[in-house]
Structure formats: structure tokens, C-alpha cells
Motif scaffolding. Structure first.
Motif, PDB file in Angstrom:
ATOM      1  N   UNK A   1       0.856  -1.184   0.000  1.00 30.13           N
ATOM      2  CA  UNK A   1       0.000   0.000   0.000  1.00 30.13           C
ATOM      3  C   UNK A   1       0.892   1.233   0.000  1.00 30.13           C
ATOM      4  N   UNK A   2       0.680   2.118  -0.955  1.00 29.20           N
ATOM      5  CA  UNK A   2       1.516   3.302  -1.102  1.00 29.20           C
ATOM      6  C   UNK A   2       0.691   4.562  -0.857  1.00 29.20           C
ATOM      7  N   UNK A   3       1.078   5.355   0.129  1.00 28.35           N
ATOM      8  CA  UNK A   3       0.434   6.647   0.369  1.00 28.35           C
ATOM      9  C   UNK A   3       0.978   7.662  -0.625  1.00 28.35           C
ATOM     10  N   UNK A   4       0.089   8.493  -1.159  1.00 26.87           N
ATOM     11  CA  UNK A   4       0.482   9.509  -2.136  1.00 26.87           C
ATOM     12  C   UNK A   4      -0.226  10.816  -1.786  1.00 26.87           C
ATOM     13  N   UNK A   5       0.526  11.900  -1.740  1.00 30.04           N
ATOM     14  CA  UNK A   5      -0.075  13.209  -1.494  1.00 30.04           C
ATOM     15  C   UNK A   5      -0.585  13.801  -2.805  1.00 30.04           C
ATOM     16  N   UNK A   6      -1.525  14.740  -2.673  1.00 34.11           N
ATOM     17  CA  UNK A   6      -2.117  15.377  -3.840  1.00 34.11           C
ATOM     18  C   UNK A   6      -1.082  15.960  -4.795  1.00 34.11           C
ATOM     19  N   UNK A   7       0.007  16.489  -4.255  1.00 31.92           N
ATOM     20  CA  UNK A   7       1.021  17.115  -5.095  1.00 31.92           C
ATOM     21  C   UNK A   7       1.729  16.145  -6.030  1.00 31.92           C
ATOM     22  N   UNK A   8       1.634  14.847  -5.757  1.00 28.99           N
ATOM     23  CA  UNK A   8       2.318  13.843  -6.570  1.00 28.99           C
ATOM     24  C   UNK A   8       1.360  12.905  -7.295  1.00 28.99           C
ATOM     25  N   UNK A   9       0.069  13.012  -7.009  1.00 27.43           N
ATOM     26  CA  UNK A   9      -0.864  12.023  -7.524  1.00 27.43           C
ATOM     27  C   UNK A   9      -0.937  12.043  -9.044  1.00 27.43           C
ATOM     28  N   UNK A  10      -0.848  13.226  -9.669  1.00 30.24           N
ATOM     29  CA  UNK A  10      -0.890  13.284 -11.128  1.00 30.24           C
ATOM     30  C   UNK A  10       0.276  12.546 -11.759  1.00 30.24           C
ATOM     31  N   UNK A  11       1.452  12.773 -11.225  1.00 24.13           N
ATOM     32  CA  UNK A  11       2.657  12.120 -11.733  1.00 24.13           C
ATOM     33  C   UNK A  11       2.579  10.609 -11.546  1.00 24.13           C
ATOM     34  N   UNK A  12       2.164  10.179 -10.360  1.00 24.65           N
ATOM     35  CA  UNK A  12       2.097   8.749 -10.079  1.00 24.65           C
ATOM     36  C   UNK A  12       0.981   8.075 -10.884  1.00 24.65           C
ATOM     37  N   UNK A  13      -0.123   8.804 -11.093  1.00 20.93           N
ATOM     38  CA  UNK A  13      -1.243   8.236 -11.840  1.00 20.93           C
ATOM     39  C   UNK A  13      -0.844   7.908 -13.269  1.00 20.93           C
ATOM     40  N   UNK A  14       0.063   8.697 -13.823  1.00 21.68           N
ATOM     41  CA  UNK A  14       0.490   8.498 -15.211  1.00 21.68           C
ATOM     42  C   UNK A  14       1.716   7.594 -15.327  1.00 21.68           C
ATOM     43  N   UNK A  15       2.207   7.088 -14.199  1.00 25.49           N
ATOM     44  CA  UNK A  15       3.444   6.306 -14.221  1.00 25.49           C
ATOM     45  C   UNK A  15       3.263   4.923 -14.834  1.00 25.49           C
ATOM     46  N   UNK A  16       2.037   4.413 -14.785  1.00 26.87           N
ATOM     47  CA  UNK A  16       1.787   3.070 -15.295  1.00 26.87           C
ATOM     48  C   UNK A  16       2.137   1.977 -14.311  1.00 26.87           C
ATOM     49  N   UNK A  17       2.607   2.366 -13.126  1.00 29.28           N
ATOM     50  CA  UNK A  17       3.033   1.367 -12.154  1.00 29.28           C
ATOM     51  C   UNK A  17       2.003   1.043 -11.087  1.00 29.28           C
ATOM     52  N   UNK A  18       0.832   1.682 -11.157  1.00 28.80           N
ATOM     53  CA  UNK A  18      -0.194   1.471 -10.132  1.00 28.80           C
ATOM     54  C   UNK A  18      -1.404   0.757 -10.713  1.00 28.80           C
ATOM     55  N   UNK A  19      -2.061  -0.012  -9.884  1.00 26.55           N
ATOM     56  CA  UNK A  19      -3.277  -0.705 -10.302  1.00 26.55           C
ATOM     57  C   UNK A  19      -4.370   0.313 -10.635  1.00 26.55           C
ATOM     58  N   UNK A  20      -5.142   0.013 -11.660  1.00 24.31           N
ATOM     59  CA  UNK A  20      -6.310   0.822 -12.010  1.00 24.31           C
ATOM     60  C   UNK A  20      -7.470   0.328 -11.155  1.00 24.31           C
ATOM     61  N   UNK A  21      -7.807   1.098 -10.134  1.00 26.36           N
ATOM     62  CA  UNK A  21      -8.822   0.665  -9.175  1.00 26.36           C
ATOM     63  C   UNK A  21     -10.244   0.771  -9.715  1.00 26.36           C
ATOM     64  N   UNK A  22     -10.379   1.298 -10.929  1.00 27.84           N
ATOM     65  CA  UNK A  22     -11.708   1.357 -11.531  1.00 27.84           C
ATOM     66  C   UNK A  22     -12.092   0.023 -12.173  1.00 27.84           C
ATOM     67  N   UNK A  23     -11.123  -0.862 -12.365  1.00 28.01           N
ATOM     68  CA  UNK A  23     -11.354  -2.125 -13.049  1.00 28.01           C
ATOM     69  C   UNK A  23     -11.494  -3.275 -12.056  1.00 28.01           C
ATOM     70  N   UNK A  24     -12.050  -4.408 -12.517  1.00 25.40           N
ATOM     71  CA  UNK A  24     -12.113  -5.600 -11.662  1.00 25.40           C
ATOM     72  C   UNK A  24     -10.708  -6.020 -11.260  1.00 25.40           C
ATOM     73  N   UNK A  25     -10.498  -6.598 -10.082  1.00 25.82           N
ATOM     74  CA  UNK A  25     -11.535  -6.949  -9.105  1.00 25.82           C
ATOM     75  C   UNK A  25     -11.907  -5.810  -8.145  1.00 25.82           C
ATOM     76  N   UNK A  26     -11.395  -4.617  -8.395  1.00 28.76           N
ATOM     77  CA  UNK A  26     -11.595  -3.517  -7.444  1.00 28.76           C
ATOM     78  C   UNK A  26     -12.935  -2.799  -7.647  1.00 28.76           C
ATOM     79  N   UNK A  27     -13.179  -2.353  -8.872  1.00 25.86           N
ATOM     80  CA  UNK A  27     -14.453  -1.694  -9.206  1.00 25.86           C
ATOM     81  C   UNK A  27     -14.793  -0.548  -8.255  1.00 25.86           C
ATOM     82  N   UNK A  28     -13.786   0.278  -7.968  1.00 24.58           N
ATOM     83  CA  UNK A  28     -13.955   1.331  -6.969  1.00 24.58           C
ATOM     84  C   UNK A  28     -14.979   2.385  -7.363  1.00 24.58           C
ATOM     85  N   UNK A  29     -15.164   2.617  -8.659  1.00 23.87           N
ATOM     86  CA  UNK A  29     -16.075   3.675  -9.089  1.00 23.87           C
ATOM     87  C   UNK A  29     -17.526   3.368  -8.746  1.00 23.87           C
ATOM     88  N   UNK A  30     -17.810   2.118  -8.437  1.00 21.72           N
ATOM     89  CA  UNK A  30     -19.168   1.761  -8.035  1.00 21.72           C
ATOM     90  C   UNK A  30     -19.540   2.423  -6.712  1.00 21.72           C
TER      91      UNK A  30
END
Length: 419
Positions: free
Chosen positions: A86-115
Motif C-alpha cells: 500500500x503506497x500513500x500519495x499526497x495530492x502534489x504527486x498524484x498526477x505524476x504517479x497516476x500516469x506512471x503506469x506502475x499502479x493498479x487501475x482501481x476502476x477495473x475488476x476486481x476492485x471496481x472502486x467507481x461503483x
């Protein structure tokens, strides 16, 4: 047949015995969580609560200083080594980390977070959504923007909250009165005015520095006005030219040299706990000047793609975000304003805050949170922020022409940002 039955009975007894031992055994899953102060206090507070639900999980917390943590996580994502579950990320870095390609997409199965996004402050999920629509992290707290002010210093200058917050011009005029009457600067740095103004008047889906097609917005009237206001504050002599989080900044609070500070509601906790605990009862919180609404910060939890404990990591992140008791525990232990809407309506939100003169300030922060637009992020936002701040510094320190400065910022971004 009897000869077959007896071994089976013995086997069942052995299994039962091992099962009983297993219940008493130490946790079988070690969940590695990487965080930073003060967010790590939330993890520490969560451990005993989470263990009640998942006694089989041992949480191992690693905490580094803010900058060191994000540097370490940047390196870990780039190399694939030393990644936490589990990696904590502050708002100032979230854009950079989101585009890194190294994090799970939590909108997809099995997470389906957007629900479950309707359970959260509407702008918070957008903060962690990449340009491709991937949800890189789940928000755990938010930072509704607020204007903190020293009521005693304003009273001495004969300035009211209503007068100060009516408009940006009245805020600057009030600053002159405060400086003349008390010697205190109205704000640490004129940069603060720019930071909130460029986030004012935005609508859902808008970006701060770039539009949806990736085009730079830094020469727009919004940035011109932000620079003009910052310049007016500097010319009026009401800012201390002090950078936030510097030693001089913290000393400015302790020595009654800073009368107001625009920041997230979580600043109340910092003031109370370490910046100026001796000033209890002297500070108050108001909405930002000129009816502005924006956010400072916000924290997130992400799951690296290469972790082996994804299900356990996801269970823990959901607990931190969607569990009302945990959200309120974090609020009470570290003044992290809850992202969970259910927690925002808890009676505790209306409790008076002793440090703020028994003001029910969280009600104001809740009202602000409801008005903050769900803006989009761009992986180059940190680059744009650095470029714009450098040009603003030239305007403030060298009297550089504002439109020339913003045009130069635009040109720099075209060179540095290659899409």
C-alpha cells in the motif's frame, strides 16, 4: 471397512488440532504500508481497529519524511524494487504517479472502486484519475480550502472577517491596516493568492494548467489576474516573502508575524500540535476571500501493480476510506477532514474547536467541500506549477511584465512538455 475408518478419524483429529493451533498462530499475512507524517498517524490509529476485523494480517508501517517518501516511491515505481503493498500519495504527486503506469487501475475488476464513488466527496476521485480514465488511487482525506486568521490581530487593526473576505481587493486593503496596526504581515507569501485564484471559478472537468486536450492555459485571463493580485499584495508590503513549511514560516506564527494563512482545513491541526500551540483561542477559520472555493492537498492510497498482496491491500484501503469509524478516528487523531460523505454528516463535525476559540469551523469546511469543483489532473501539472512559480518570482522580485512572464511560461512548457 473398520480398518479404513480408523485412519480417517485420526486424520480428522489431526486436522482439527492443527486448525486450533492455526487460530492461535501469528498473523499469516504481512501488509507493507509506506506513508509519511502526519498521514502515518492515521495508519497507526487504524491498526488496532483493522486487526479486530482481520487478525490474520500484520501491518508493517514504513514512514519517511514527506519529500523522502515520494522520492523513494518514485524510484520504486521506476525500478520495480522495494515496492510496498500500500503506497500513500499526497495530492502534489498524484498526477505524476497516476500516469506512471506502475499502479493498479482501481476502476477495473476486481476492485471496481467507481461503483462507490457517490459515497465520497465528488472532487476527490477526479484528483486521482489519469488522462486515460484510470483510477490510480483511492482518496482517504480532503483539504477544503480555508482562510485562517488571528482574530486578536484583526481586532487590534479594526478589521472584521466580513471586511477581509468580501473581495481580494478588500483582503489586500485589510492587510495594510493589519500591518500598520500590528506590524504583522497579512500572509506569508503573495504566492498563496496566486495559488487559490488560479483554482477559482473552475467547473467540473476543467483543468488548472491544461485543458482536456493538453493545451496550456497559463496565458489565460485567470492567470493574468492571479499574477496581478499577487503583485498588488507584494507592492502593498503585506506579505513576508516567506515560503510555506520553511523554518522562517513556522517562526512567523510563533512570533505573531503572520496574521492569516490560506490552506486546507487540516492546518488547524498543525497549528494546534506544533506550529503555534501557545496561541490556542486566538485563531479562527473563514471561507476564502471573494467567494473562492478550492482545495489544498488531499491524501490517497495506491496499490503497486507488482505487489503480491493485492487483495489484502485493497481490503485495507477500503477500510481506510469507506469505514465511517476509521474516517472519524483519523479526523479526531490528526484533523484529516473525511472524504466519506457519511462521516461528514456525523455530529462530531459540529463540535466546537477549542483551538479556534470554540468555533464550529468544520461546518465551514464541509460547506466549502460541497462547492469545490471536480477538476481534472494532468501528469505535467507539477512541471507547469514550477514554471509558473518561477515566472511569478520574476514578476515579484524583478518587476517583470506579467503578460511577458506568462508568455515565457507558455513557451517553456511547450519545450518541456512533449505529449
Amino acid at each position: 471397512m473398520k480398518s479404513l475408518v480408523k485412519p480417517l478419524l485420526i486424520t480428522a483429529a489431526v486436522v482439527a488440532a492443527f486448525g486450533a493451533q492455526a487460530q492461535d498462530a501469528k498473523p499469516t499475512i504481512t501488509l507493507n504500508v509506506s506513508s509519511f507524517p502526519d498521514l502515518d498517524r492515521g495508519v497507526k490509529a487504524a491498526i488496532p481497529l483493522y486487526k479486530k476485523l482481520h487478525p490474520e494480517v500484520e501491518i508493517k508501517l514504513t514512514s519517511l519524511a514527506y519529500a523522502d517518501h515520494h522520492t523513494a516511491m518514485t524510484t520504486a515505481l521506476a525500478t520495480g524494487a522495494n515496492l510496498p503493498d500500500v503506497m500513500a500519495v499526497d495530492n502534489g504527486f498524484i498526477g505524476k504517479f497516476a500516469e506512471s503506469g506502475g499502479l493498479e487501475d482501481l476502476s477495473k475488476p476486481p476492485f471496481n472502486a467507481l461503483a462507490q464513488r457517490d459515497k465520497l466527496a465528488k472532487f476527490s476521485v477526479n484528483q486521482a484519475t489519469s488522462g486515460t480514465g484510470a483510477l490510480a488511487a483511492l482518496p482517504v482525506d480532503i483539504g477544503p480550502g480555508a482562510l485562517f486568521y488571528r482574530k486578536d490581530l484583526l481586532d487590534k487593526a479594526g478589521v472584521t472577517e466580513a471586511e477581509m473576505t468580501k473581495s481580494w481587493d478588500s483582503y489586500i486593503a485589510s492587510g495594510k491596516k493589519v500591518k500598520a496596526a500590528t506590524g504583522a504581515y497579512m500572509l506569508g507569501n503573495a504566492l498563496d493568492i496566486k495559488d487559490i485564484y488560479i483554482r477559482s471559478g473552475l467547473k467540473d472537468g476543467d483543468g488548472v494548467y491544461f485543458d482536456r486536450k493538453g493545451n496550456s492555459l497559463v496565458t489565460s485571463p485567470r492567470f493574468v489576474k492571479a499574477f496581478e493580485l499577487a503583485k498588488a499584495a507584494r507592492t502593498a508590503g503585506i506579505d513576508g516573502k516567506i515560503n510555506a513549511w520553511s523554518n522562517e514560516w513556522s517562526e512567523g506564527f510563533k512570533r505573531d508575524k503572520i496574521a492569516t494563512q490560506m490552506m486546507g482545513g487540516w492546518l488547524a491541526g498543525h497549528l494546534n500540535n506544533w506550529l503555534a500551540p501557545e496561541q490556542k483561542g486566538k485563531w479562527r477559520s473563514a471561507q476564502l476571500p471573494n467567494g473562492a472555493y478550492g482545495f489544498w492537498g488531499g491524501s490517497f492510497y495506491a496499490i503497486p501493480k507488482q505487489t503480491k498482496n493485492k487483495q489484502a491491500a485493497w481490503d485495507f484501503i477500503q477500510f481506510m476510506t469507506f469505514n465511517k469509524e476509521m474516517q472519524l478516528t483519523a479526523l479526531k487523531s490528526q484533523d484529516s477532514f473525511p472524504v466519506l460523505l457519511e462521516a461528514q454528516t456525523d455530529p462530531f463535525i459540529s463540535q466546537p474547536m477549542a483551538y479556534l476559540g470554540d468555533q464550529k469551523a468544520r461546518e465551514n469546511w464541509k460547506a466549502a467541500a460541497d462547492r469545490i469543483p471536480a477538476i481534472t489532473i494532468d501528469k505535467f501539472d507539477p512541471v507547469a506549477e514550477s514554471v509558473v512559480n518561477a515566472e511569478l518570482d520574476k514578476v515579484l522580485e524583478q518587476n517583470k511584465d506579467i503578460k511577458t512572464a506568462l508568455a515565457d511560461a507558455q513557451a517553456q512548457l511547450k519545450r518541456r512538455v512533449r505529449r
